[in-house]
Scaffold this active site. Sequence first.
Site, PDB file in Angstrom:
ATOM      1  N   TYR A  31     -35.841 -14.948  10.333  1.00  0.00           N
ATOM      2  CA  TYR A  31     -34.958 -15.783   9.400  1.00  0.00           C
ATOM      3  C   TYR A  31     -34.004 -16.654  10.428  1.00  0.00           C
ATOM      4  CZ  TYR A  31     -31.297 -17.767   6.424  1.00  0.00           C
ATOM      5  OH  TYR A  31     -30.805 -18.685   5.516  1.00  0.00           O
ATOM      6  N   CYS A  48     -21.729 -21.836  -1.335  1.00  0.00           N
ATOM      7  CA  CYS A  48     -21.319 -22.341  -1.702  1.00  0.00           C
ATOM      8  C   CYS A  48     -20.474 -24.393  -2.141  1.00  0.00           C
ATOM      9  CB  CYS A  48     -19.758 -21.905  -1.656  1.00  0.00           C
ATOM     10  SG  CYS A  48     -19.855 -20.215  -2.792  1.00  0.00           S
ATOM     11  N   LYS A  65     -24.122 -17.883  13.444  1.00  0.00           N
ATOM     12  CA  LYS A  65     -23.434 -17.646  13.336  1.00  0.00           C
ATOM     13  C   LYS A  65     -23.079 -16.215  14.164  1.00  0.00           C
ATOM     14  CE  LYS A  65     -23.348 -19.503   9.590  1.00  0.00           C
ATOM     15  NZ  LYS A  65     -23.342 -19.443   8.422  1.00  0.00           N
ATOM     16  N   HIS A  69     -15.901 -20.153  10.058  1.00  0.00           N
ATOM     17  CA  HIS A  69     -17.211 -20.544   8.672  1.00  0.00           C
ATOM     18  C   HIS A  69     -16.550 -21.861   8.009  1.00  0.00           C
ATOM     19  CE1 HIS A  69     -20.215 -19.124   6.030  1.00  0.00           C
ATOM     20  NE2 HIS A  69     -20.404 -19.978   7.048  1.00  0.00           N
ATOM     21  N   ARG A  90     -30.024 -13.496   5.944  1.00  0.00           N
ATOM     22  CA  ARG A  90     -29.363 -13.458   6.674  1.00  0.00           C
ATOM     23  C   ARG A  90     -29.470 -11.239   5.870  1.00  0.00           C
ATOM     24  NH1 ARG A  90     -24.503 -13.143   6.168  1.00  0.00           N
ATOM     25  NH2 ARG A  90     -24.364 -15.723   4.965  1.00  0.00           N
ATOM     26  N   ASP A 102     -20.725 -26.063   8.796  1.00  0.00           N
ATOM     27  CA  ASP A 102     -20.378 -24.978   9.275  1.00  0.00           C
ATOM     28  C   ASP A 102     -19.626 -24.381   9.445  1.00  0.00           C
ATOM     29  OD1 ASP A 102     -21.289 -22.553   6.856  1.00  0.00           O
ATOM     30  OD2 ASP A 102     -22.784 -22.647   9.308  1.00  0.00           O
ATOM     31  N   SER A 120     -21.136 -18.736   2.176  1.00  0.00           N
ATOM     32  CA  SER A 120     -22.598 -19.941   2.640  1.00  0.00           C
ATOM     33  C   SER A 120     -22.792 -19.779   0.910  1.00  0.00           C
ATOM     34  CB  SER A 120     -23.031 -18.736   3.311  1.00  0.00           C
ATOM     35  OG  SER A 120     -22.669 -18.195   4.121  1.00  0.00           O
ATOM     36  N   ARG A 139     -34.304 -23.395   3.439  1.00  0.00           N
ATOM     37  CA  ARG A 139     -33.125 -24.033   4.244  1.00  0.00           C
ATOM     38  C   ARG A 139     -33.895 -25.725   5.126  1.00  0.00           C
ATOM     39  NH1 ARG A 139     -27.888 -22.497   4.494  1.00  0.00           N
ATOM     40  NH2 ARG A 139     -28.056 -20.329   3.631  1.00  0.00           N
TER      41      ARG A 139
HETATM   42  O1  SAT Z   1     -28.094 -18.190   7.192  1.00  0.00           O
HETATM   43  S1  SAT Z   1     -27.714 -18.896   8.423  1.00  0.00           S
HETATM   44  O2  SAT Z   1     -26.303 -17.575   8.703  1.00  0.00           O
HETATM   45  O3  SAT Z   1     -26.805 -19.503   9.396  1.00  0.00           O
HETATM   46  C1  SAT Z   1     -26.940 -20.588   6.867  1.00  0.00           C
HETATM   47  C2  SAT Z   1     -25.780 -19.213   5.980  1.00  0.00           C
HETATM   48  O4  SAT Z   1     -26.084 -17.781   5.340  1.00  0.00           O
HETATM   49  O5  SAT Z   1     -24.123 -19.471   5.660  1.00  0.00           O
HETATM   50 MN    MN Z   2     -22.433 -20.553   6.718  1.00  0.00          MN
END
Ligand code: SAT
Ligand code: MN
Length: 609
Positions: free
Chosen positions: A214, A267, A223, A243, A87, A292, A265, A389
């Site tokens: 991405y 963690c 998100k 989140h 991101r 998530d 993210s 991912r």
């Molecule tokens: O790339 S995402 O935002 O979907 C995953 C994350 O960073 O939590």
């Molecule tokens: Mn996330």
Amino acid sequence: MENLNTIKMENLNKYVNNYITNKYVLEFVNKSAEICNPDKIYFCDGLEEEKKFLTGEAVKSGELIELNQEKFPGCILHRTAINDVARTEHLTYICTTKKEDAGPTNNWKSPEDAYEELSGYFRDSMKGRTMYVIPFMMGVPGSKMNKIGVELTDSIYVVLNMRIMTHTGRIVADDIIENNFTKGLHSKGELNLEKRRICHFPEDNTIMSVNSGYGGNVLLGKKCLALRIASYLSRKEGWMAEHMFLADIQTPDGKKFYIAGAFPSACGKTNLSMLIPPESLSGYKVRVIGDDIAWMYIGDDSRLWAINPEAGFFGVVPGTNIKTNKNAMLTIKKNTIFTNVLLKEDNTVWWEGMEDPPDKGIDWKGDAWTKDMKDEKGNLVPGEHPNSRFTAPISQCPVVSHEFSNSKGVPISAILFGGRRESVVPIVYESFNWQHGVFIGASLRSETTAAAMGVGKVVRNDPMAMIPFCGYNMGDYFTNWLDIGKRMKFPPKIFFVNWFRKNREGKFLWPGYGENLRVIEWIIKRCDTFSNNKEKEAVETPVGYIPAADAINTKGIEISKQDIKELLNIDVQEWLKEADEIDKFFSKFDRMPKELIKELNNLRERLKK
Ligand code: SAT
Ligand code: MN
């Protein structure tokens, strides 16, 4: 059809597979097509055949690589552009009429300026390409919480991901009522970082994303809708979009506890939500509801209930293996999209730690790779990107909870906030009450990870792990939390957890992964109104309650009393500094609720006593 009157014949001729009659959707498609100028407009129906067809197209164009179908049935690999691996928070905007409504933690543009700038970037961006129309639903079929969106994109990778992450296609079409849907427009454009923009228009229920391919930037249901737009709506409508993972925990005596947890993210939300109990706690069952995002509302019973609006995992690959997360490994054996991992010679995938390295392969950039390749500094070159991912259906997880498809959701006993902190923060502590818990969430600080591009490795404030995802002024967001608390008779208890504390030699003090259940066990006991010894198991400290000595079960792991002591240690001087950092952060906000300022003052007073 009356609703087609406004549509240019030219666009109509481009339609492929259209089954949609909602005039607002068609208007949105056509207005966008006029700007983006695609060759074709394909309406995704979400059917199984379509997956084959689209995968075939993308394999032909090189957008995707089909993996070894014997070993990884239904699996594909995608490589993003090298400048497009996570991101991009500095290019993500909340576009509200008033700047104050976006607040001090968001980048802001006026809707006028943003639309103007974006129309330049989207102009002819789909020339020579197909525009895919994806109707989708975030939520659980039958839930009153559900939100509908329509994403237009020129990326098959996006379509295939959205098919896993959301409910898409024909099954959603009838649920699009009038103009009640989020409009999402995405184009890969030229993948130009300078012109990359991820813009949210909460007042118009619209998202526009350009020049990225991405995940977090382009899977607009995730998100962008389920957190940024949803959080804005939740404030207006009196619920919460968070989140958070959602886990279903069953104790050896058959009691059920549902816990939610917000960690930044990368963690460990995914790992925790599907952890395998260690042998000495084998009577426990941990099942995943979500990893998530959680949408939470107050139930008729005055408790907090939650659903997971997603249908898939978009999980971090590095660090995932049979030892650390067997359930994830079993989930991603089929029907999975891998992004930015190493491709082996037998057309399967590999990443560091997964199994013994292959001698050679093709790395995430598409370059030849060998296992002892080193960079200029003499370090081994990884085959995968640190933010690589997997996208896989939650239903494939061996420990998916049956509550995953419960449209009512689950009642939450405990909310966990967590972060990566090498020092200062104990492995677990409990808030004194809801308001103090909101303060703990609001003062969350964590080391940054590879999930965001270009932020380096620093400790940053990340309230409720929502800093990149809150779609409005975070001061108002805190007020929403406080308001929700006031409306509940039986709020969940709130805890903070930190698996990442290190000793003086820089070694992790806690083994983590499955062993984290030992801490969860203590948390659950604290929430169990029928447990009679819970008072004995906690000690009051200036920051909150911590487990009493011996309250955390350490049977079966080698950990010294000294290490446990260190894990629970609260150093007053360090915490006074922590309070200063929180103060600095809080003072950015004009709209910081006075209750949280009071909590900060109370913390300082308790520390000084
Ligand atoms: O790339 S995402 O935002 O979907 C995953 C994350 O960073 O939590
Ligand atoms: Mn996330």
